[in-house]
Design a protein around this motif. Structure first.
Motif, PDB file in Angstrom:
ATOM      1  N   ALA A  85       0.832  -1.200   0.000  1.00  0.00           N
ATOM      2  CA  ALA A  85       0.000   0.000   0.000  1.00  0.00           C
ATOM      3  C   ALA A  85       0.868   1.251   0.000  1.00  0.00           C
ATOM      4  CB  ALA A  85      -0.936  -0.004   1.195  1.00  0.00           C
ATOM      5  N   TYR A  87       4.019   1.314  -1.068  1.00  0.00           N
ATOM      6  CA  TYR A  87       4.811   1.308  -2.295  1.00  0.00           C
ATOM      7  C   TYR A  87       4.038   1.930  -3.453  1.00  0.00           C
ATOM      8  CZ  TYR A  87       7.939  -0.258  -5.988  1.00  0.00           C
ATOM      9  OH  TYR A  87       8.792  -0.292  -7.055  1.00  0.00           O
ATOM     10  N   VAL A  88       2.748   1.541  -3.601  1.00  0.00           N
ATOM     11  CA  VAL A  88       1.999   2.101  -4.719  1.00  0.00           C
ATOM     12  C   VAL A  88       1.704   3.584  -4.498  1.00  0.00           C
ATOM     13  CG1 VAL A  88       0.941  -0.112  -5.336  1.00  0.00           C
ATOM     14  CG2 VAL A  88      -0.348   1.495  -3.969  1.00  0.00           C
ATOM     15  N   ARG A  89       1.843   4.045  -3.270  1.00  0.00           N
ATOM     16  CA  ARG A  89       1.660   5.484  -3.033  1.00  0.00           C
ATOM     17  C   ARG A  89       3.001   6.211  -2.954  1.00  0.00           C
ATOM     18  NH1 ARG A  89      -3.220   7.448   0.820  1.00  0.00           N
ATOM     19  NH2 ARG A  89      -4.770   5.858   0.373  1.00  0.00           N
TER      20      ARG A  89
ATOM     21  N   GLY B 358      -6.382  -0.761   0.570  1.00  0.00           N
ATOM     22  CA  GLY B 358      -5.320   0.240   0.613  1.00  0.00           C
ATOM     23  C   GLY B 358      -4.862   0.633  -0.771  1.00  0.00           C
ATOM     24  N   GLY B 359      -3.832   1.448  -0.829  1.00  0.00           N
ATOM     25  CA  GLY B 359      -3.302   1.892  -2.111  1.00  0.00           C
ATOM     26  C   GLY B 359      -4.060   3.096  -2.626  1.00  0.00           C
ATOM     27  N   LYS B 360      -4.315   3.110  -3.943  1.00  0.00           N
ATOM     28  CA  LYS B 360      -4.926   4.269  -4.576  1.00  0.00           C
ATOM     29  C   LYS B 360      -6.452   4.196  -4.450  1.00  0.00           C
ATOM     30  CE  LYS B 360      -0.971   5.840  -6.357  1.00  0.00           C
ATOM     31  NZ  LYS B 360      -0.645   5.697  -7.764  1.00  0.00           N
ATOM     32  N   VAL B 432      -4.984  -4.200  -2.569  1.00  0.00           N
ATOM     33  CA  VAL B 432      -4.299  -2.952  -2.861  1.00  0.00           C
ATOM     34  C   VAL B 432      -4.693  -2.481  -4.253  1.00  0.00           C
ATOM     35  CG1 VAL B 432      -2.077  -1.792  -3.046  1.00  0.00           C
ATOM     36  CG2 VAL B 432      -2.386  -3.606  -1.364  1.00  0.00           C
ATOM     37  N   ASN B 438       0.522   3.445 -11.871  1.00  0.00           N
ATOM     38  CA  ASN B 438       1.313   2.309 -11.402  1.00  0.00           C
ATOM     39  C   ASN B 438       1.683   1.408 -12.573  1.00  0.00           C
ATOM     40  OD1 ASN B 438      -0.752   2.614  -8.670  1.00  0.00           O
ATOM     41  ND2 ASN B 438       1.456   2.571  -8.375  1.00  0.00           N
ATOM     42  N   PHE B 446       8.324  -5.683  -7.678  1.00  0.00           N
ATOM     43  CA  PHE B 446       8.216  -5.388  -6.246  1.00  0.00           C
ATOM     44  C   PHE B 446       7.929  -6.665  -5.451  1.00  0.00           C
ATOM     45  CE2 PHE B 446       5.068  -4.719  -2.857  1.00  0.00           C
ATOM     46  CZ  PHE B 446       5.805  -3.974  -1.958  1.00  0.00           C
TER      47      PHE B 446
END
Lengths: 157, 597
Positions: A85, A87-89, B358-360, B432, B438, B446
């Motif tokens: 989470a 990393y993508v941000r 989570g994430g975007k 995510v 991305n 990753f």
């Protein structure tokens, strides 16, 4: 008695509690790390003798788990979360910037003993992504630009 | 019993604690005492409310007012206005995106919560996790009492089997079957283990259950102990979760004090106690045989199965091992029955599942939905969509063992089997979200980087194979990809999946395989056109300033390497040789005049 002697005494008491019990190896090592900040070789020898396991087993455990440190770490441990989470941000850019500002590589400790930079696994504060920790302080929702200001108070030592 | 006219619930989960909820609680206690309200209003530190994005969050009952992004300095106003005078502090009330600032709604009407069904999280954000009485008041330990007084061990197993509770750790293996295998093993000693080594990056469901409702796990482990004939349990929890560890310690001590753990529980002849063991930062310890090796104080290396833990587990004894969320489902199943459990979810996967979103995504946080809910509902209705009007690209489920799901499959219902069919997996529940910025090749890289780091090194395909895959991926994102790299990746992936010893290696290639399946064009663009379509990979993009530049100098001032030059009010230039592509200038530019090409 020096600080180190006092630490060793505490560790000896803990070893005594678990004498001969090989299954408590990790607990004793975690205790030692809490007390000293790392588990140096002479402590590993004490633990091996006390718990009745070989030194190679102790060393094997010490090097297997990323939490155990064989060398002392810096006064401030900067953990940059590289969970998905974060990393993508954009946490990689933050890690790069911290390394640049401190002229230090991830996993290394600065020569003045002030900073250690670690790329850490998810700390579960994904709502604040991207997140870094400096010892127990958490800084969230960062951009690379925030880095110099965050580091400033710690640079004084 | 003391009665309070108002309750102030402050989230004490890791997310909100990180943004200062401890200080907020202190402030409340201080302010309430100053106004002589400490006997009228009670402040409770609860577990996670779920909507981490809005943290620190506070709920005031009986009104159910939901305050978000509260700062310690706001406490005085909440106390003086809301608690003293009954006037809600409007500016702090949580408002959904796109709604009028005065539209603050009660908790159960907010879209983030409206679509959720809370079973495992039933007490999180509701009770004080450090007070066993509150757990008991919410039917806590009733299921254990029912098992011990009304049911035989076999009846308990039959109920869990019939409920078809599948392992929430990711594999989806039926818990009832596991319990039956362990019960069938004859031995003088058996163990019950709770796997709380939640290692998937971007997943924090189990942590929230432990922080918000630790007793539900203890109760379920005792029930399992009764069912399989064990008197001793271990919880193996990540050391990175200090709050969860503390609350577990408190809960275990309280349960012992109340006679709900220990000798002769509730006057029966059943005895059961639980120990806590801390991990030390090794992802592979989430694998059950590795986890047991770690409890034994050894290097956490997995071993081949069979023998399965139900036959020969911890210290060579029959052992049942389930994860946190699986256990948290057990007490309500015993209390409310199989039919109730089957009323949620799908036929093949009944019940609910917790996801860490989570994430975007706009509403980062924890959500619990019935199995079979479409991904679209989770991402758009609950999650509130993608920030900054960006385009959705993929959602990653299953952590390093899972895969990336593209937008064309957003209507697939979430359950174990359907996710495997589309090349991902349920995993423990990390979800995510990624947007157009991305790069999918970089995401695959990753995850491989993660697996290489976390491979225990015992078996060759995992130790060396994943490293070779990472080297190829590193080359591709650096613009040095060659014809044949995709085929090499596919060949390695097949070998690693089929020949690794444990789940870590067997599933390690999944992130690469799933991105190859749905985003092959991105790999090809990197390899053949030396271009990163998402403009993410540093070696394949450079920055340019367009004619929109007004010469405000903001970019030049923020550039850490002095790569930008130009006079005030004149178009600036970027020296691409010096530029480190840190992107600070793009963030600073108010005219969108800096672009990635």
């Amino acid at each position: 008695m020096s600080q180190r002697d006092e630490q060793l005494k505490l560790i000896d008491i803990e070893i005594e509690k678990h004498k001969g019990d090989a299954s408590s190896l990790m607990q004793v090592m975690q205790y030692s790390q809490d007390i000293m900040g790392h588990v140096p070789m002479d402590v590993q020898v004490r633990i091996a003798e006390g718990l009745g396991v070989t030194l190679s087993e102790v060393y094997g455990v010490a090097t297997f788990y990323s939490q155990f440190a064989l060398e002392p770490k810096g006064k401030y441990i900067i953990g940059v979360c590289l969970g998905t989470a974060c990393y993508v941000r954009g946490s990689q850019a933050i890690l790069d910037r911290i390394c640049e500002e401190l002229n230090l590589e991830p996993g290394k400790t600065s020569s003045d003993g002030l900073f250690t930079i670690e790329a850490t696994r998810c700390i579960g504060a994904c709502g604040l992504a991207p997140v870094i920790t400096i010892n127990d302080d958490v800084h969230g929702r960062l951009t690379a630009d925030d880095v110099p200001n965050i580091l400033k108070p710690y640079l004084r030592g | 019993m003391e009665l309070f006219r108002s309750h102030v619930l402050v989230c004490g989960g890791t997310g909100c604690t990180s943004s200062g909820s401890d200080v907020i609680i202190e402030q409340f206690e201080k302010q309430l005492a100053e106004h002589g309200l400490e006997n009228e209003i009670k402040v409770i530190r609860t577990g996670c409310f779920g909507l981490c994005e809005a943290g620190p969050v506070i709920i005031v009952y009986p009104e159910g007012t939901f305050y978000s992004h509260v700062k310690p300095a706001d406490v005085k106003e909440i106390v003086e206005e809301h608690l003293l005078k009954g006037r809600v502090v409007r500016r702090l009330v949580y408002v959904e995106k796109g709604e009028h600032p005065d539209a603050g709604k009660p908790l159960d009407e907010i879209s983030f919560y409206k679509h959720q069904t809370r079973v495992a999280l039933r007490n999180c954000g509701v009770i004080d996790p450090e007070n066993i009485d509150e757990y008991i008041a919410f039917d806590g330990y009733m299921a254990l009492a029912k098992c011990l007084t009304e049911m035989s061990p076999q009846e308990v197993i039959d109920l869990v089997t019939e409920a078809n509770l599948r392992g929430r750790g990711g594999g989806g293996f039926p818990a009832g079957n596991k319990w039956q295998f362990a019960a069938n093993s004859k031995s003088d000693k058996k163990y019950v283990i709770c796997n709380a080594d939640e290692g998937d990056p971007g997943a924090f469901m189990d942590r929230s259950v432990l922080e918000g409702d630790p007793h539900s796990v203890l109760e379920a482990m005792a029930i399992c102990g009764y069912a399989i004939g064990s008197d001793e349990g271990y919880i193996y929890v990540r050391a990175e979760y200090p709050i969860a560890v503390e609350r577990l310690k408190t809960a275990i001590n309280q349960a012992r004090e109340y006679g709900l753990l220990g000798k002769n529980i509730l006057g029966s002849d059943f005895s059961f106690d639980i120990h806590l063991r801390l991990g030390a930062g090794a992802f592979v310890c989430g694998e059950e045989t590795a986890l047991m090796a770690s409890i034994e104080g050894k290097r956490g290396e997995p071993r081949p199965k069979p023998p399965f833990p139900a036959v020969s587990g911890l210290f060579g004894k029959p052992t049942n091992i389930n994860n946190v969320e699986t256990y948290a489902n057990v007490p309500p199943i015993i209390n409310k029955g199989v039919e109730w459990f089957h009323s949620m979810g799908t036929e093949r996967s009944p019940g609910t599942k917790v996801f860490a979103l989570g994430g975007k995504i706009n509403n980062t946080g924890l959500v619990e939905v019935p199995m079979g809910t479409p991904l679209r509902t989770v991402i758009y209705d609950i999650g509130g969509g993608i920030p900054k009007n960006k385009k959705f690209k993929a959602v990653q489920t299953g952590g390093p063992s899972g895969g990336c799901i593209p937008s064309s499959l957003l209507d697939v219902p979430i359950e174990y089997d359907s996710l495997v069919e589309i090349g991902s997996m349920m995993g423990s529940g990390g979800m995510v979200v990624m947007d157009e910025d991305n790069c999918m090749v970089d995401i695959a890289r990753f995850f491989l980087d993660f697996t290489v780091e976390e491979s225990c090194g015992k078996c060759t395909p995992c130790r060396i194979g994943t490293k070779r895959m990472l080297e190829i991926l590193d080359r591709i994102v650096e613009g040095k990809g060659e014809d044949g790299d995709i085929e090499r990746l596919e060949r390695l992936a097949r070998t690693i999946s089929s020949s690794s010893l444990c789940g870590l290696g067997q599933t390690a290639p999944n992130p690469v395989l799933s991105t190859l399946r749905y985003f092959r064009d991105e790999y090809e663009a990197h390899i053949y056109d030396k271009r990163c379509p998402a403009h993410h990979c540093k070696s394949l993009v450079h920055l340019e300033i367009t004619d929109d530049c007004r010469g405000c100098t903001a970019c030049a001032r923020v550039c850490p390497v002095d790569a930008i030059s130009g006079e005030v009010r004149h178009k600036h230039e970027i020296d691409t040789e010096k530029c480190t592509k840190c992107l600070s200038c793009i963030e600073k530019c108010r005219f969108n005049a800096i672009i990635k090409v």
